[in-house]
Scaffold this active site. Structure first.
Site, PDB file in Angstrom:
ATOM      1  N   ASN A 115      22.673   7.715  28.024  1.00 32.47           N
ATOM      2  CA  ASN A 115      22.005   7.177  29.137  1.00 32.47           C
ATOM      3  C   ASN A 115      21.467   8.181  30.132  1.00 32.47           C
ATOM      4  OD1 ASN A 115      20.624   5.619  30.834  1.00 32.47           O
ATOM      5  ND2 ASN A 115      22.106   4.710  31.478  1.00 32.47           N
ATOM      6  N   TRP A 116      20.268   8.903  29.681  1.00 31.42           N
ATOM      7  CA  TRP A 116      19.807   9.959  30.777  1.00 31.42           C
ATOM      8  C   TRP A 116      19.331   9.610  32.011  1.00 31.42           C
ATOM      9  CZ3 TRP A 116      16.150  13.473  27.094  1.00 31.42           C
ATOM     10  CH2 TRP A 116      16.886  14.087  26.188  1.00 31.42           C
ATOM     11  N   LYS A 117      19.100   8.214  32.271  1.00 30.35           N
ATOM     12  CA  LYS A 117      18.776   7.855  33.372  1.00 30.35           C
ATOM     13  C   LYS A 117      17.338   8.561  33.921  1.00 30.35           C
ATOM     14  CE  LYS A 117      23.321   6.385  34.506  1.00 30.35           C
ATOM     15  NZ  LYS A 117      24.440   6.182  35.403  1.00 30.35           N
ATOM     16  N   HIS A 172      21.398  -2.940  32.592  1.00 28.28           N
ATOM     17  CA  HIS A 172      22.217  -1.829  33.404  1.00 28.28           C
ATOM     18  C   HIS A 172      22.366  -2.155  34.887  1.00 28.28           C
ATOM     19  CE1 HIS A 172      23.604   2.068  34.951  1.00 28.28           C
ATOM     20  NE2 HIS A 172      23.913   2.394  33.649  1.00 28.28           N
ATOM     21  N   GLU A 185      22.446  -0.501  37.235  1.00 32.74           N
ATOM     22  CA  GLU A 185      21.509   0.201  38.296  1.00 32.74           C
ATOM     23  C   GLU A 185      20.058  -0.555  38.271  1.00 32.74           C
ATOM     24  OE1 GLU A 185      21.812   4.239  36.720  1.00 32.74           O
ATOM     25  OE2 GLU A 185      23.874   4.219  37.458  1.00 32.74           O
ATOM     26  N   GLU A 231      30.819  -1.653  31.278  1.00 34.85           N
ATOM     27  CA  GLU A 231      30.613  -0.826  32.404  1.00 34.85           C
ATOM     28  C   GLU A 231      31.107  -1.144  33.709  1.00 34.85           C
ATOM     29  OE1 GLU A 231      27.645   2.365  31.233  1.00 34.85           O
ATOM     30  OE2 GLU A 231      26.619   1.229  31.907  1.00 34.85           O
ATOM     31  N   GLY A 241      29.115   6.920  37.185  1.00 37.13           N
ATOM     32  CA  GLY A 241      28.490   7.903  38.169  1.00 37.13           C
ATOM     33  C   GLY A 241      29.370   9.037  38.507  1.00 37.13           C
ATOM     34  N   SER A 248      31.955   7.156  33.447  1.00 41.33           N
ATOM     35  CA  SER A 248      32.598   8.232  33.668  1.00 41.33           C
ATOM     36  C   SER A 248      33.402   8.817  32.262  1.00 41.33           C
ATOM     37  CB  SER A 248      33.583   8.091  34.857  1.00 41.33           C
ATOM     38  OG  SER A 248      33.031   8.217  36.042  1.00 41.33           O
ATOM     39  N   GLY A 262      26.624   8.918  30.644  1.00 41.83           N
ATOM     40  CA  GLY A 262      25.767   8.898  31.649  1.00 41.83           C
ATOM     41  C   GLY A 262      25.645  10.222  31.943  1.00 41.83           C
TER      42      GLY A 262
HETATM   43  P1  PGA Z   1      28.218   7.529  33.924  1.00 41.88           P
HETATM   44  O1  PGA Z   1      27.155   6.657  33.592  1.00 41.88           O
HETATM   45  O2  PGA Z   1      28.874   8.248  32.577  1.00 41.88           O
HETATM   46  O3  PGA Z   1      27.373   8.769  34.559  1.00 41.88           O
HETATM   47  O4  PGA Z   1      29.415   7.201  34.660  1.00 41.88           O
HETATM   48  C1  PGA Z   1      27.424   5.510  32.548  1.00 41.88           C
HETATM   49  C2  PGA Z   1      26.218   4.611  32.620  1.00 41.88           C
HETATM   50  O5  PGA Z   1      25.617   4.379  33.742  1.00 41.88           O
HETATM   51  O6  PGA Z   1      25.614   4.238  31.631  1.00 41.88           O
END
Ligand code: PGA
Length: 250
Positions: free
Chosen positions: A8-10, A92, A94, A162, A168, A210, A231
């Site tokens: 997930n590149w966001k 997600h 976010e 998650e 994050g 993470s 992420g």
């Molecule tokens: P992260 O994010 O690996 O940076 O913790 C995972 C995600 O939000 O899908």
């Protein structure tokens, strides 16, 4: 069952050339994978530059609740499909933080599945309390997500557990494999009321939050995860490649 590893590149990287470089780096390992499929979920503007391959599928980070029309800024499931997408991340944390409700998520899942996309539904609690109150929240997220969806739709569903506290660069820690295993048993139990026990046992459940090259193997082996949602570490080509290899060899 093949393992699934999802990037997930966001809202990263900044430029098309960086995006291409990440995919090129992924291809270097993806060709040799035996037990693992890779999905890359880039920002939608990069989709046109990145072609899916036999080992690397493309995913959307979100889709619209609607198929077409006056929805400024939104992208529909069919548009994503025409851009090579076969998976869609939905719900997600976010996006939930931006106001996406369980009802909207339910609608998006329905649209995505009926358009033939596979859905990666994200669930997870904000904080974990000792008394297990967070399980009620998790149960609600799951029940509302699949509310009134026809049972056979379970075939296209993948769950990503998650916990928000583990997501994050600023998160203090990832979940533990044992913690993940416990939640995944709970998730299957909740969803079995919807899709039946057999299907619930077959639902792929991924861990996200993470994930890094150090902890990846433990989630697969001890945590019995069917894959990982990665992420920030999916943006570091060297770490990302290592995680993929570790998962395939685990
Ligand atoms: P992260 O994010 O690996 O940076 O913790 C995972 C995600 O939000 O899908």
């Amino acid at each position: 069952m093949h393992r699934l590893i999802v990037a997930n590149w966001k809202m990263n990287p900044d430029t098309p050339s960086e995006a291409r470089a990440l995919v090129t780096a992924t291809k270097l390992v993806a060709g040799n994978l035996r037990h693992t499929n890779v999905v890359i979920c880039p920002p939608a503007v990069f989709l046109a530059l990145l072609k899916p391959t036999r080992k690397i599928a493309l995913g959307a980070q979100d889709i619209s609740t609607e198929l077409r029309g006056a929805y400024t800024g939104s992208i529909s499931a069919p548009m994503m499909k025409y851009s090579g997408v076969t998976y869609a991340i939905i719900g997600h944390s976010e996006r939930r933080a931006l106001g996406e409700t369980d009802e909207i998520i339910n609608q998006k899942i329905k649209i995505a599945l009926s358009q033939g996309l596979r859905v990666i539904l994200c669930v997870g609690e904000r904080a974990r309390d000792e008394h297990g109150h967070y399980l009620k929240h998790l149960r609600e997220q799951l029940e509302k997500a699949v509310y009134r969806l026809p049972r056979p739709m379970a075939k296209g569903l993948i769950i990503a557990y998650e916990p928000i506290w583990a997501i994050g660069v600023d998160a203090k820690q990832a979940d533990t494999p044992a913690g993940f295993l416990e939640q995944s048993i709970f998730i299957r139990k909740v969803l079995s009321h919807w899709c039946g026990r057999t299907m619930a046992l077959e639902l792929p459940i991924l861990y996200g939050g993470s994930v890094n090259p150090k902890n990846a193997v433990s989630f697969i082996k001890e945590g019995e995860a069917n894959g990982l949602l990665v992420g920030h570490e999916s943006l570091r080509a060297d770490h990302w490649r290592e995680i993929i290899k570790i998962v395939d060899h685990a």
